[in-house]
Every structure is written in C-alpha cells, then in structure tokens.
Write a protein that holds these residues in place. Structure first.
Motif, PDB file in Angstrom:
ATOM      1  N   VAL A   2       0.844  -1.189   0.000  1.00 37.69           N
ATOM      2  CA  VAL A   2       0.000   0.000   0.000  1.00 37.69           C
ATOM      3  C   VAL A   2       0.875   1.232   0.000  1.00 37.69           C
ATOM      4  O   VAL A   2       1.948   1.269   0.604  1.00 37.69           O
ATOM      5  N   MET A   3       0.435   2.270  -0.666  1.00 30.50           N
ATOM      6  CA  MET A   3       1.235   3.474  -0.784  1.00 30.50           C
ATOM      7  C   MET A   3       1.161   4.365   0.459  1.00 30.50           C
ATOM      8  O   MET A   3       1.912   5.313   0.587  1.00 30.50           O
ATOM      9  N   GLY A   4       0.249   4.097   1.332  1.00 33.48           N
ATOM     10  CA  GLY A   4       0.146   4.860   2.575  1.00 33.48           C
ATOM     11  C   GLY A   4      -0.175   6.318   2.321  1.00 33.48           C
ATOM     12  O   GLY A   4      -1.066   6.645   1.563  1.00 33.48           O
ATOM     13  N   ALA A   5       0.619   7.213   2.948  1.00 36.38           N
ATOM     14  CA  ALA A   5       0.342   8.655   2.882  1.00 36.38           C
ATOM     15  C   ALA A   5       0.317   9.166   1.449  1.00 36.38           C
ATOM     16  O   ALA A   5      -0.554   9.930   1.070  1.00 36.38           O
ATOM     17  N   ALA A   6       1.274   8.694   0.642  1.00 38.50           N
ATOM     18  CA  ALA A   6       1.328   9.138  -0.759  1.00 38.50           C
ATOM     19  C   ALA A   6       0.060   8.736  -1.491  1.00 38.50           C
ATOM     20  O   ALA A   6      -0.491   9.484  -2.291  1.00 38.50           O
ATOM     21  N   GLY A   7      -0.420   7.518  -1.208  1.00 38.67           N
ATOM     22  CA  GLY A   7      -1.635   7.017  -1.844  1.00 38.67           C
ATOM     23  C   GLY A   7      -2.848   7.839  -1.476  1.00 38.67           C
ATOM     24  O   GLY A   7      -3.654   8.197  -2.334  1.00 38.67           O
ATOM     25  N   SER A   8      -2.975   8.169  -0.184  1.00 41.71           N
ATOM     26  CA  SER A   8      -4.152   8.929   0.243  1.00 41.71           C
ATOM     27  C   SER A   8      -4.085  10.360  -0.287  1.00 41.71           C
ATOM     28  O   SER A   8      -5.107  10.964  -0.602  1.00 41.71           O
ATOM     29  N   LYS A   9      -2.854  10.892  -0.420  1.00 39.42           N
ATOM     30  CA  LYS A   9      -2.678  12.238  -0.967  1.00 39.42           C
ATOM     31  C   LYS A   9      -3.157  12.268  -2.423  1.00 39.42           C
ATOM     32  O   LYS A   9      -3.851  13.181  -2.854  1.00 39.42           O
ATOM     33  N   LEU A  10      -2.762  11.225  -3.174  1.00 39.68           N
ATOM     34  CA  LEU A  10      -3.185  11.135  -4.571  1.00 39.68           C
ATOM     35  C   LEU A  10      -4.693  10.965  -4.647  1.00 39.68           C
ATOM     36  O   LEU A  10      -5.366  11.593  -5.455  1.00 39.68           O
ATOM     37  N   GLU A  11      -5.217  10.115  -3.766  1.00 39.59           N
ATOM     38  CA  GLU A  11      -6.668   9.868  -3.752  1.00 39.59           C
ATOM     39  C   GLU A  11      -7.439  11.175  -3.534  1.00 39.59           C
ATOM     40  O   GLU A  11      -8.442  11.435  -4.178  1.00 39.59           O
ATOM     41  N   LYS A  12      -6.917  12.007  -2.627  1.00 34.64           N
ATOM     42  CA  LYS A  12      -7.541  13.316  -2.359  1.00 34.64           C
ATOM     43  C   LYS A  12      -7.453  14.194  -3.595  1.00 34.64           C
ATOM     44  O   LYS A  12      -8.400  14.865  -3.980  1.00 34.64           O
ATOM     45  N   ALA A  13      -6.258  14.179  -4.221  1.00 35.31           N
ATOM     46  CA  ALA A  13      -6.042  15.011  -5.410  1.00 35.31           C
ATOM     47  C   ALA A  13      -6.958  14.585  -6.557  1.00 35.31           C
ATOM     48  O   ALA A  13      -7.461  15.412  -7.311  1.00 35.31           O
ATOM     49  N   LEU A  14      -7.176  13.268  -6.660  1.00 39.64           N
ATOM     50  CA  LEU A  14      -8.055  12.763  -7.731  1.00 39.64           C
ATOM     51  C   LEU A  14      -9.480  13.259  -7.533  1.00 39.64           C
ATOM     52  O   LEU A  14     -10.166  13.611  -8.485  1.00 39.64           O
ATOM     53  N   GLY A  15      -9.909  13.278  -6.258  1.00 40.61           N
ATOM     54  CA  GLY A  15     -11.250  13.788  -5.919  1.00 40.61           C
ATOM     55  C   GLY A  15     -12.336  13.186  -6.785  1.00 40.61           C
ATOM     56  O   GLY A  15     -12.339  11.994  -7.071  1.00 40.61           O
ATOM     57  N   ASP A  16     -13.256  14.040  -7.230  1.00 32.01           N
ATOM     58  CA  ASP A  16     -14.378  13.574  -8.067  1.00 32.01           C
ATOM     59  C   ASP A  16     -14.148  13.907  -9.536  1.00 32.01           C
ATOM     60  O   ASP A  16     -15.067  13.859 -10.346  1.00 32.01           O
TER      61      ASP A  16
END
Length: 369
Positions: A2-16
């Motif tokens: 799992v990418m951890g913090a980097a993954g969640s940061k990207l997930e936030k950036a992707l948004g909707d």
C-alpha cells in the motif's frame, strides 16, 4: 503493498474529477525495470489499446485454459489494475516481467535497458501471437466467428503490397501507419513508390527544434547522385533521382521516438543528446499525402532521466480525463499541464536537468480511421 500517505494524498487530489472505474496504480521495480514500467503506463492509458486488451482477456478466459504467453500476461496485468477495489496503490508486474525475460535474453540482465527497444519488442510480439491465433482459428474445423474476432476484430482491407499476411490485428489498428517512399527519376520523371508499415516513427533531432520541424526533415526531399544514383527501370540505367518519405496512412495512435542517443565515432560510444525539442499538446500532420489536416493530441510521454544511454532512469507522464499524472515506478502523483514543457530538453549542452522526452504517444482526434 500500500502506498500509505502518498496514496491517500493522490486519492484526495483525484477527488471527483475522474470516473469511478479509473485506476491509477504504481508499478513495482524489479531491479532496473523502469524501462518496462514507464512503457506499460503509457500503454495502459492508451484507451483503444487497453479496451481491446481487456476484451481479449475476457474472451480468452471463457475459452478455457491455454498456454501462457506475453499477451496473456499483459492482459492479466491490465485486468488486475482495472479491477482493483481502490483507486490508487501499487501492483507488482512480476509475472509479466518474468515472461519478458524468458522471451528475450536482452532484458534478462540488470543493466539499463532501452524503453523504445522494449516497446518495439512488445508490440511485435503481441502481433505475432494474435496472428498465430487468428490463423489457427481459420484452419481449425470448428472455427466460430467469435474465435476469429478475438484476434482480428472487424475485417480490415490491407494496402497493396504492404503486408504479406492478410491478418490485421487490433494492435495494427491502434498503432500501424503506412509510409510511402517515393523516388522520382530526374531523367524520365517516372515516380517509383514503395509502401512500408510502421508502429512508430524514429526522428532525428536538432538543437532548439520542434516535432513539426523534425517531421518536415523526415519527409524532406533528398537528391540521389554520384555513387548514390538510382537504377530506373524505365531508363534501364542508373540515373540521378529525388527521394522522399511521406506518411501515406496516419495511424490512430502515433508513437514518435526521438533519437536522443547518437553514436560518436571519435569517442566510440553513444552519447545522449539533451537538445531542446518542443513537443506540442496538439499536433497537426502536414506532411501526409491525402489528409493534411490530420490532428493528434498528446496523451503520454516516456521520459529518459540521466546523462547517458547506459545508465539512468525512465518515468512517464500520462494524460487521463484531461488531467496529467506523473508515474515513477511505485509513485504516482498529479501534475500541472505546464510542467510538461520542462521535459522538452535543454538549450545548453550540459545542464543539471537531464529529464528529456524520449517517446511521445499521440491519439488521433476526430474518431478512429
């Protein structure tokens, strides 16, 4: 993994801003396999190619067990990515990389490999597999239309003398274009034209140039004289002639390879050219025969990082749903479109920035031919 913090940061950036079904996964590096990872990301975001590959795999899966090959390993990897529950993360393309190494000894060592060489090898290998499957389907007594369609897609007329085999696979439909090599005898004015197919165009580059000027040079007229004279069939003798290469049929996906590695004789080695070559987001092909207004849109760039051909690193920039992302093996992040121009190259011969566009992927606008 799992990418951890980097993954969640990207997930936030992707948004909707992205469709629910789209996935953005980094690829694990197995000791210098960045050449492979960067090309795989570009191909994954080549939508016509990905759609066909996933469809092939769905049909293949229902057709019972068959032998593993490079095509099934790639299709399996793309299916794995597209069916992940999460939007982001990391996948290890282990089975695919093992298959590549098994298939081709060039890629077995841990040395730095060439991404363009790998792309060529991969596309040609996929074509070979699909052609064999299509021919086997035609000769088997219980040929069903569905088994032929797996490899073939809809039937596609071939240009005269371009290909010996009548099979046109979906890989051809995505990437294949036709060049015509025209030679005009300066004595009798007879034009001899010879067609050849291509999956990518390799362009010579010059300092402070653009893709448009590289393409102009590619199809510029060259005079054949002195010891390079042309044997004219009509004159039945060697004659001075003019030769030029033109794009007769532009492909749906135009892949442009910039020849950044040049062999320097007095050094007896290849040197990387860091020349600044501007590649536009929208490209018009003005040197085709029939369709001067053929337009393309940039959707992926494989970037070579480093000062020489035998060491360095590859990353890729990918456009997905009008946003740009940066893929560096396991790491994925969103970037601003304006960052693309930092990969054009350098105006100085020696520069601290060694990240240069190497392979460009353009999709044809206005529907596929």
């Amino acid at each position: 993994m799992v990418m951890g913090a980097a993954g969640s940061k990207l997930e936030k950036a992707l948004g909707d801003q992205f469709p629910e079904g789209e996935r953005y996964f980094g690829l694990e590096n197995f000791g210098n396999t960045c050449y492979c990872n960067s090309v795989l990301q570009a191909l994954y975001f080549c939508l016509p190619f990905r759609e066909q590959l996933l469809e092939y795999y769905a049909n293949y899966k229902t057709g019972g067990e068959a032998e593993d090959n490079l095509l099934t390993c790639l299709a399996d990897l793309f299916t794995q990515i597209s069916s992940q529950k999460k939007k982001t993360g990391v996948i290890a393309p282990k089975r695919f990389v093992q298959r590549v190494k098994k298939q081709n000894e060039i890629f077995r060592s841990y040395m730095h490999q060439d991404a363009h060489e790998f792309l060529n090898f991969l596309l040609n290998e996929l074509v070979d597999i699909l052609e064999k499957e299509s021919n086997a389907a035609k000769t088997s007594p219980d040929t069903s239309s569905s088994s032929e369609n797996i490899a073939n897609g809809p039937s596609h007329p071939q240009a005269n003398g371009v290909q010996k085999e009548p099979v046109s696979t979906w890989v051809h439909k995505c990437f294949q274009g036709i060049l015509t090599n025209e030679t005009r005898c300066l004595r009798c004015e007879t034009v001899t034209a010879r067609d050849e197919t291509f999956f990518d165009l390799s362009l010579d580059i010059e300092q402070n140039s653009s893709i448009t000027s590289c393409l102009k040079n590619f199809s510029s007229t060259e005079t054949l004289n002195a010891e390079d004279k042309f044997f004219c069939d009509k004159c039945c003798s060697l004659q001075e002639a003019q030769k030029r290469m033109k794009i007769k049929k532009p492909p749906n996906i135009l892949v442009i390879h910039l020849k950044r590695f040049k062999y320097i004789e007095h050094l007896s080695r290849h040197k990387k050219l860091s020349y600044r070559v501007v590649f536009p987001l929208e490209l018009k092909l003005s040197n085709t025969i029939d369709n001067a207004d053929c337009e393309y849109s940039l959707f992926a760039v494989v970037v070579h990082v480093g000062s020489g051909p035998n060491h360095g690193h590859y990353v890729s920039l990918v456009k997905s749903h009008n946003h740009w992302l940066f893929f560096d093996d396991e790491n994925v992040e969103m970037i601003d479109e304006s960052i693309i121009q930092t990969f054009f190259g350098s105006t100085q011969e020696y520069s601290s920035n060694t990240d240069h566009g190497y392979i460009l992927f353009y999709e044809r606008l206005g529907g596929r031919s």
